[in-house]
Design a protein around this motif. Structure first.
Motif, PDB file in Angstrom:
ATOM      1  N   ASN A   1      30.010  76.550  49.545  1.00 34.66           N
ATOM      2  CA  ASN A   1      31.312  77.209  49.640  1.00 34.66           C
ATOM      3  C   ASN A   1      31.951  77.050  51.007  1.00 34.66           C
ATOM      4  N   GLY A   2      31.464  76.085  51.786  1.00 31.57           N
ATOM      5  CA  GLY A   2      32.020  75.857  53.108  1.00 31.57           C
ATOM      6  C   GLY A   2      31.490  76.845  54.129  1.00 31.57           C
ATOM      7  N   SER A   3      32.261  77.020  55.198  1.00 34.00           N
ATOM      8  CA  SER A   3      31.813  77.900  56.283  1.00 34.00           C
ATOM      9  C   SER A   3      32.331  79.318  56.144  1.00 34.00           C
ATOM     10  N   TRP A   4      33.083  79.576  55.082  1.00 31.65           N
ATOM     11  CA  TRP A   4      33.667  80.908  54.903  1.00 31.65           C
ATOM     12  C   TRP A   4      32.624  81.853  54.312  1.00 31.65           C
ATOM     13  N   VAL A   5      31.518  82.007  55.015  1.00 36.35           N
ATOM     14  CA  VAL A   5      30.416  82.847  54.548  1.00 36.35           C
ATOM     15  C   VAL A   5      29.920  83.726  55.701  1.00 36.35           C
ATOM     16  N   HIS A   6      29.424  84.868  55.337  1.00 35.30           N
ATOM     17  CA  HIS A   6      28.838  85.790  56.306  1.00 35.30           C
ATOM     18  C   HIS A   6      27.328  85.782  56.156  1.00 35.30           C
ATOM     19  N   LEU A   7      26.627  85.789  57.274  1.00 37.10           N
ATOM     20  CA  LEU A   7      25.165  85.803  57.277  1.00 37.10           C
ATOM     21  C   LEU A   7      24.659  87.136  57.791  1.00 37.10           C
ATOM     22  N   GLU A   8      23.609  87.620  57.199  1.00 37.10           N
ATOM     23  CA  GLU A   8      22.951  88.811  57.747  1.00 37.10           C
ATOM     24  C   GLU A   8      21.450  88.676  57.566  1.00 37.10           C
ATOM     25  N   SER A   9      20.725  89.396  58.389  1.00 39.43           N
ATOM     26  CA  SER A   9      19.269  89.232  58.365  1.00 39.43           C
ATOM     27  C   SER A   9      18.557  90.558  58.586  1.00 39.43           C
ATOM     28  N   TRP A  10      17.342  90.599  58.101  1.00 36.91           N
ATOM     29  CA  TRP A  10      16.454  91.741  58.322  1.00 36.91           C
ATOM     30  C   TRP A  10      15.126  91.241  58.874  1.00 36.91           C
TER      31      TRP A  10
END
Length: 343
Positions: free
Chosen positions: A155-164
């Motif tokens: 989906n391209g770079s229009w993504v949010h990343l999060e981590s635990w």
């Protein structure tokens, strides 16, 4: 343990995450080397990158942590008010990390609670994260980092990343199915307004328009890249907008909570008329890269855009700002009057 990893991944996907992966802490070992290389290339940015060394030896700070869960959420699906496109970075307009009205934050809290219900210690910092999320997502095989330094999925770079960080030794790694950047493509580098992207896979944050207009750039009158900022008041999307791998990847199929209503309060002229209680109580929680003590920066940035792209209608608003209660704004307005020869 493999079953536990699959349970977490399955629940994340059911919640609407695009991807979910898990890596062991040891798989971050190459991050420090990459960070050193970045500083060697751009020594003037050493101070900026220094804070990222906190990610290099995570178990010194979190001795209980054994693995990292990384999730990807697509945000390139929201309607962006037309008058804000090119003024405020899209990722900031639809930032879900601290927005209690967003489904994404609620899902994040639910996923965390789910992992804890499985007897897992799971910790997340919903601002700048507890781990290097782009590097970790790449190691988990969820996508690739492209020449503009952004992380991409299908989906391209229009993504949010999060981590635990979690206290179980788990692993769930994919093989990315997307192609690397074409070797001869340098559109992002050519388009970067301040030459912050001087070569592939590197970036000078001191020059980055997004950095200068948010948590840096506290002396706009003497800012080296003031003119290169162009029309940006907060953030910058240029290197992502021109990327061929982002073509047709943004689909405006949903409304982001309260964004349309908030957008009606935002324009260059309206920013200069905003009272400081609105800036502190409404704008700052939404656009939190500028802290409460620095909300005057919105007005300084707006004046800078007016100077960079002057129109006669701006004159009265710049003049008005000479009486602003904040000295930084008054100084910027007086400088603009001289710069534009409005007296």
């Amino acid at each position: 343990m493999a079953l536990l990893a699959e349970q977490i991944k399955s629940v994340a996907l059911e919640m609407g995450y695009e991807k979910c992966g898990i890596i062991k802490i040891s798989q971050l070992d190459g991050y420090e080397e990459k960070l050193n290389e970045r500083i060697d290339r751009i020594p003037e940015a050493k101070g900026f990158y220094q804070s990222m060394y906190r990610f290099t030896h995570l178990q010194d700070t979190y001795p209980w942590a054994k693995s990292i869960v990384i999730c990807v959420r697509r945000y390139g699906k929201y309607h962006i008010p037309e008058h804000l496109n090119g003024m405020i970075g899209k990722s900031y307009l639809v930032d879900v990390r601290k927005d209690e009205n967003s489904k994404e934050l609620q899902d994040s809290l639910k996923l965390e609670k789910y992992m804890q219900g499985l007897g897992i210690r799971a910790e997340n910092e919903r601002g700048f994260s507890l781990a290097p999320v782009r590097f970790a997502a790449m190691k988990a095989g969820l996508g690739v980092i492209r020449k503009n330094n952004f992380f991409y999925t299908e989906n391209g770079s229009w993504v949010h990343l999060e981590s635990w960080l979690i206290d179980k030794e788990l692993e769930s790694i994919e093989v990315p199915k997307i192609k690397a950047c074409p070797e001869n493509c340098g559109l992002c580098i050519k388009a970067c307004p301040s030459a912050s992207l001087s070569e592939p896979y590197t970036m000078n944050p001191i020059a980055c328009v997004s950095c200068v207009t948010t948590f840096m750039g506290r002396d706009m009158i003497n800012e080296k890249y003031r003119e290169q900022i162009g029309n940006w008041v907060y953030g910058c999307d240029v290197c992502q907008d021109v990327c061929p791998m982002n073509k047709n990847r943004w689909e405006e199929i949903e409304e982001f909570p309260n964004l349309q209503e908030l957008s009606e309060h935002i324009s260059l002229e309206k920013i200069l008329k905003m009272d400081y209680s609105f800036l502190e109580e409404v704008m700052q929680p939404k656009f939190w890269y500028i802290d409460k003590s620095s909300v005057w920066k919105w007005k300084v940035n707006a004046i800078n855009v007016m100077v960079n792209n002057y129109k006669e209608q701006y004159r009265e608003h710049i003049m008005y700002s000479c009486n602003d209660s904040n000295s930084k704004v008054r100084e910027m307005a007086e400088w603009a009057i001289k710069k534009l020869n409005l007296q």
